[in-house]
Design an enzyme around this catalytic site. Structure first.
Site, PDB file in Angstrom:
ATOM      1  N   ASP A  59       0.802  -1.228   0.000  1.00 44.49           N
ATOM      2  CA  ASP A  59       0.000   0.000   0.000  1.00 44.49           C
ATOM      3  C   ASP A  59       0.832   1.274   0.000  1.00 44.49           C
ATOM      4  O   ASP A  59       0.431   2.312   0.551  1.00 44.49           O
ATOM      5  CB  ASP A  59      -0.981   0.014   1.197  1.00 44.49           C
ATOM      6  CG  ASP A  59      -1.874  -1.203   1.200  1.00 44.49           C
ATOM      7  OD1 ASP A  59      -2.213  -1.679   0.111  1.00 44.49           O
ATOM      8  OD2 ASP A  59      -2.229  -1.674   2.301  1.00 44.49           O
ATOM      9  N   LYS A  71       1.791   2.119  -5.044  1.00 44.04           N
ATOM     10  CA  LYS A  71       2.369   1.559  -6.281  1.00 44.04           C
ATOM     11  C   LYS A  71       1.452   1.810  -7.473  1.00 44.04           C
ATOM     12  O   LYS A  71       1.915   2.162  -8.557  1.00 44.04           O
ATOM     13  CB  LYS A  71       2.578   0.039  -6.125  1.00 44.04           C
ATOM     14  CG  LYS A  71       3.535  -0.347  -5.025  1.00 44.04           C
ATOM     15  CD  LYS A  71       3.602  -1.862  -4.840  1.00 44.04           C
ATOM     16  CE  LYS A  71       2.331  -2.475  -4.307  1.00 44.04           C
ATOM     17  NZ  LYS A  71       1.961  -2.087  -2.943  1.00 44.04           N
ATOM     18  N   GLN A  86       1.937  -6.061  -3.126  1.00 43.30           N
ATOM     19  CA  GLN A  86       2.444  -6.125  -1.746  1.00 43.30           C
ATOM     20  C   GLN A  86       3.767  -5.339  -1.624  1.00 43.30           C
ATOM     21  O   GLN A  86       3.947  -4.367  -2.352  1.00 43.30           O
ATOM     22  CB  GLN A  86       2.604  -7.579  -1.269  1.00 43.30           C
ATOM     23  CG  GLN A  86       1.290  -8.319  -1.096  1.00 43.30           C
ATOM     24  CD  GLN A  86       0.731  -8.910  -2.379  1.00 43.30           C
ATOM     25  OE1 GLN A  86       1.419  -9.630  -3.084  1.00 43.30           O
ATOM     26  NE2 GLN A  86      -0.509  -8.636  -2.693  1.00 43.30           N
ATOM     27  N   GLY A 146      -4.625  -4.376  -3.729  1.00 46.98           N
ATOM     28  CA  GLY A 146      -5.602  -3.341  -4.051  1.00 46.98           C
ATOM     29  C   GLY A 146      -4.816  -2.114  -4.451  1.00 46.98           C
ATOM     30  O   GLY A 146      -4.154  -1.504  -3.610  1.00 46.98           O
ATOM     31  N   HIS A 147      -4.811  -1.791  -5.738  1.00 44.61           N
ATOM     32  CA  HIS A 147      -4.019  -0.671  -6.245  1.00 44.61           C
ATOM     33  C   HIS A 147      -4.970   0.447  -6.671  1.00 44.61           C
ATOM     34  O   HIS A 147      -5.746   0.277  -7.616  1.00 44.61           O
ATOM     35  CB  HIS A 147      -3.131  -1.133  -7.409  1.00 44.61           C
ATOM     36  CG  HIS A 147      -2.115  -2.156  -6.999  1.00 44.61           C
ATOM     37  ND1 HIS A 147      -1.269  -2.780  -7.868  1.00 44.61           N
ATOM     38  CD2 HIS A 147      -1.801  -2.662  -5.774  1.00 44.61           C
ATOM     39  CE1 HIS A 147      -0.480  -3.615  -7.214  1.00 44.61           C
ATOM     40  NE2 HIS A 147      -0.798  -3.573  -5.940  1.00 44.61           N
TER      41      HIS A 147
HETATM   42  P1  GDP Z   1      -0.844   0.288  -3.525  1.00 45.45           P
HETATM   43  O1  GDP Z   1      -1.445  -0.993  -3.070  1.00 45.45           O
HETATM   44  O2  GDP Z   1       0.618   0.365  -3.256  1.00 45.45           O
HETATM   45  O3  GDP Z   1      -1.164   0.609  -4.955  1.00 45.45           O
HETATM   46  O4  GDP Z   1      -1.504   1.437  -2.630  1.00 45.45           O
HETATM   47  P2  GDP Z   1      -3.067   1.560  -2.222  1.00 45.45           P
HETATM   48  O5  GDP Z   1      -3.833   2.012  -3.391  1.00 45.45           O
HETATM   49  O6  GDP Z   1      -3.516   0.350  -1.515  1.00 45.45           O
HETATM   50  O7  GDP Z   1      -2.981   2.688  -1.119  1.00 45.45           O
HETATM   51  C1  GDP Z   1      -2.467   3.941  -1.384  1.00 45.45           C
HETATM   52  C2  GDP Z   1      -3.545   4.986  -1.042  1.00 45.45           C
HETATM   53  O8  GDP Z   1      -2.961   6.273  -0.998  1.00 45.45           O
HETATM   54  C3  GDP Z   1      -4.638   5.076  -2.085  1.00 45.45           C
HETATM   55  O9  GDP Z   1      -5.828   5.449  -1.443  1.00 45.45           O
HETATM   56  C4  GDP Z   1      -4.143   6.196  -3.009  1.00 45.45           C
HETATM   57  O10 GDP Z   1      -5.209   6.868  -3.669  1.00 45.45           O
HETATM   58  C5  GDP Z   1      -3.492   7.104  -2.013  1.00 45.45           C
HETATM   59  N1  GDP Z   1      -2.334   7.874  -2.517  1.00 45.45           N
HETATM   60  C6  GDP Z   1      -1.363   7.503  -3.396  1.00 45.45           C
HETATM   61  N2  GDP Z   1      -0.406   8.458  -3.489  1.00 45.45           N
HETATM   62  C7  GDP Z   1      -0.797   9.449  -2.651  1.00 45.45           C
HETATM   63  C8  GDP Z   1      -0.213  10.690  -2.273  1.00 45.45           C
HETATM   64  O11 GDP Z   1       0.858  11.077  -2.717  1.00 45.45           O
HETATM   65  N3  GDP Z   1      -0.903  11.449  -1.349  1.00 45.45           N
HETATM   66  C9  GDP Z   1      -2.083  11.044  -0.819  1.00 45.45           C
HETATM   67  N4  GDP Z   1      -2.669  11.839   0.082  1.00 45.45           N
HETATM   68  N5  GDP Z   1      -2.652   9.872  -1.149  1.00 45.45           N
HETATM   69  C10 GDP Z   1      -2.013   9.083  -2.034  1.00 45.45           C
HETATM   70  P1  IMO Z   2      -0.983  -4.233  -2.225  1.00 45.04           P
HETATM   71  O1  IMO Z   2      -0.516  -4.791  -3.538  1.00 45.04           O
HETATM   72  C1  IMO Z   2      -1.050  -4.610   2.111  1.00 45.04           C
HETATM   73  C2  IMO Z   2      -1.083  -8.672   3.753  1.00 45.04           C
HETATM   74  C3  IMO Z   2      -2.310  -9.114   4.519  1.00 45.04           C
HETATM   75  C4  IMO Z   2      -1.663 -10.044   5.524  1.00 45.04           C
HETATM   76  C5  IMO Z   2      -0.570 -10.715   4.709  1.00 45.04           C
HETATM   77  C6  IMO Z   2      -0.955 -12.075   4.140  1.00 45.04           C
HETATM   78  O2  IMO Z   2      -2.283  -3.520  -2.295  1.00 45.04           O
HETATM   79  O3  IMO Z   2       0.102  -3.452  -1.570  1.00 45.04           O
HETATM   80  P2  IMO Z   2      -2.544 -12.786   2.128  1.00 45.04           P
HETATM   81  O4  IMO Z   2      -3.993 -12.525   1.899  1.00 45.04           O
HETATM   82  O5  IMO Z   2      -1.655 -12.249   1.077  1.00 45.04           O
HETATM   83  O6  IMO Z   2      -2.255 -14.214   2.440  1.00 45.04           O
HETATM   84  O7  IMO Z   2      -2.218 -11.975   3.494  1.00 45.04           O
HETATM   85  O8  IMO Z   2      -0.280  -9.832   3.641  1.00 45.04           O
HETATM   86  N1  IMO Z   2      -1.331  -8.173   2.384  1.00 45.04           N
HETATM   87  C7  IMO Z   2      -1.271  -6.882   2.032  1.00 45.04           C
HETATM   88  N2  IMO Z   2      -1.077  -5.777   2.779  1.00 45.04           N
HETATM   89  N3  IMO Z   2      -1.185  -4.497   0.779  1.00 45.04           N
HETATM   90  C8  IMO Z   2      -1.337  -5.603   0.009  1.00 45.04           C
HETATM   91  O9  IMO Z   2      -1.314  -5.556  -1.334  1.00 45.04           O
HETATM   92  C9  IMO Z   2      -1.445  -6.861   0.641  1.00 45.04           C
HETATM   93  N4  IMO Z   2      -1.626  -8.119   0.191  1.00 45.04           N
HETATM   94  C10 IMO Z   2      -1.547  -8.912   1.266  1.00 45.04           C
HETATM   95  O10 IMO Z   2      -2.954  -8.029   5.135  1.00 45.04           O
HETATM   96  O11 IMO Z   2      -1.033  -9.300   6.525  1.00 45.04           O
HETATM   97 MG    MG Z   3      -2.941  -1.658  -1.802  1.00 46.70          MG
END
Ligand code: GDP
Ligand code: IMO
Ligand code: MG
Length: 438
Positions: free
Chosen positions: A13, A16, A224, A40-41
């Site tokens: 998270d 990416k 991840q 979840g991206h």
């Molecule tokens: P990922 O799994 O690495 O793609 O990240 P996620 O989407 O799970 O979580 C990142 C969260 O931060 C999402 O809600 C994005 O919309 C938000 N986000 C990404 N870059 C920025 C930033 O520079 N500033 C803020 N405030 N939010 C951001």
């Molecule tokens: P993105 O790509 C954050 C975490 C779960 C748990 C551990 C194992 O959005 O960054 P799993 O379901 O993979 O067997 O769970 O890994 N986890 C993540 N945490 N971002 C993710 O993906 C994750 N995918 C799995 O919360 O701790």
């Molecule tokens: Mg994510």
């Protein structure tokens, strides 16, 4: 032109999706190589918010080939829904390809994942996303899993599925006291879903090997993060695949030379969802305030993310493992308004200072972070497009990160929107490997 790897350096998270969406503009292929719908991206284009789980984050840029590689585990129903939801919103998914070697996540994998988590004692819970990831990868390694290509050989598929369902039902019923899975239901629905996906199924390794030979621009999209990597993360509190760059060659089916540059994504602070060690975690009000400011709730499960200070010892560990040449720093805007910013540079265990991330979770538990306090900034930075226009203390924070991580920050994200992003230094010449790797 060798490819560019974009991987998360923390516990996932890091942002990416947002970074990859931006960089995909100049790429021809965007490739997921591991994980599944646990990811979840999130990408915000204008006011439209997209959360991608298995479909690569290049899909929102026009005419990119988006490859779901052999190392990904695919929930057929989830993928079909993700694709139809995108189509319903006007996103063209014609060039989303699925590897014929990818393993399939079946309903019994999800049921087992959930049953194991529920049955585990507090100490043994991993806090998985319950998307069936662990059980599916376990079957892959045990050599009893089912791959996409097998869906199209009905008799073989039936035989192999029967064996799996029988085994899983014994586990579900006898060990976990759960209801069994109905074979016919899984068999018939899998065939229906396979039919929907069949035009996308390819030997994606061949496509990517050819792309590399032809000097096409390939982005490898990590899911991840390094600390969730099954080999290099905080095992056993990890996911079941190689989320670091180490997973690329195996999971995309490309030779090592396909990876020209490694870019690591970090948040300006740190979060983790699920259980397991998190040395710089903030409990109580401070953690709550950071969660609110950063809107830190899981993109896949909606769970509140644990929040803490940036851990540069941990980041350095990930930078070295992934051979990172440049960092993408996200969510710097979230720190605006803080009088002081705390960062960890080392751990202390009894009287010893530790500067390498320990393998032993027992040792990690006994470590306390050694903090440095930097001056904060109050300005709103969400519209800043050049480093020079950032407040002095924000620039000092970036310099501190660079000095301690040992690599430059070449991409900056200052808000959730696609447009709140800028490049600097080597980031301007991402595809010119000589520049980025010097
Ligand atoms: P990922 O799994 O690495 O793609 O990240 P996620 O989407 O799970 O979580 C990142 C969260 O931060 C999402 O809600 C994005 O919309 C938000 N986000 C990404 N870059 C920025 C930033 O520079 N500033 C803020 N405030 N939010 C951001
Ligand atoms: P993105 O790509 C954050 C975490 C779960 C748990 C551990 C194992 O959005 O960054 P799993 O379901 O993979 O067997 O769970 O890994 N986890 C993540 N945490 N971002 C993710 O993906 C994750 N995918 C799995 O919360 O701790
Ligand atoms: Mg994510």
């Amino acid at each position: 032109m060798p490819g560019v790897a974009i991987t998360g350096l923390q516990w996932g998270d890091e942002g990416k999706g947002k970074v990859i969406d931006n960089l995909a503009e100049d790429a021809e292929h965007v490739v997921r190589y591991q994980g599944g719908a646990n990811a979840g991206h999130t990408i915000l284009v204008g006011d439209e918010k997209y959360v991608l789980h298995v479909v690569p984050a290049g899909v929102l840029q026009k005419e990119k080939s988006c490859v779901i590689g052999n190392g990904v585990v695919v929930d057929l129903e989830g993928l079909c829904k993700e694709l139809s939801d995108l189509e319903a919103r006007g996103v063209n998914t014609d060039r989303v390809y699925l590897s014929d070697r990818a393993h399939i996540v079946f309903p019994f994998h999800k049921a087992l994942d959930a049953a194991r988590e529920t049955a585990a004692s507090d100490e043994n819970k991993i806090g998985t996303t319950k998307r069936g990831i662990g059980p599916c990868y376990a079957d892959k390694v045990a050599r009893i899993g089912i791959r996409v290509s097998e869906l199209y050989k009905k008799d073989l598929f039936k035989k192999r599925l029967r064996r799996l369902v029988d085994e899983k039902n014994t586990l579900l019923e006898k060990v976990y006291g759960q209801d069994p899975i109905d074979f016919d239901e899984v068999y018939n629905s899998s065939l229906e879903l396979a039919e929907k996906l069949k035009d996308r199924v390819r030997d994606t390794g061949v496509i990517l090997q050819e792309a590399v030979r032809k000097d096409e621009r390939v982005l490898f999209e990590g899911a991840q993060g390094v600390m969730l990597d099954v080999d290099h993360g905080t095992y056993p509190y990890v996911t079941s695949s190689n989320a670091s760059v180490c997973g690329i060659t195996a999971g995309a089916g490309v030779p090592p030379r396909a990876i020209g540059t490694s870019i690591g994504v970090i948040k300006a602070y740190c979060t983790r969802v699920g259980d397991g060690p998190f040395p710089t975690e903030l409990h109580g009000e401070e953690g709550e305030a950071l969660r609110k400011a950063g809107n830190e709730f899981g993109a896949t499960t909606g769970r509140p993310r644990r929040c803490g200070h940036l851990d540069l010892l941990q980041v350095r560990y990930a930078v070295n493992l992934c051979g990172v040449r440049g960092l993408a720093l996200t969510k710097l805007d979230v720190l605006s308004g803080k009088e002081k910013i705390k960062v960890t540079i080392a751990y202390k265990c009894e009287d010893e200072i530790i500067t390498e991330f320990p393998a032993s979770l027992d040792l990690l538990k006994r470590c306390t972070p050694v903090y440095r306090e930097l001056a904060g900034f109050t300005e709103d930075i969400t519209d800043v497009k050049r480093l020079e226009d950032l407040p002095l203390n924000a620039r000092r924070y970036i310099e501190f990160i660079e000095a301690n991580a040992g690599v430059p920050v070449i991409f900056l994200s200052t808000g959730p929107k696609r447009s709140q992003f800028f490049r600097r230094g080597h980031g301007e010449q991402l595809w010119d490997v000589d520049h980025v790797s010097q």
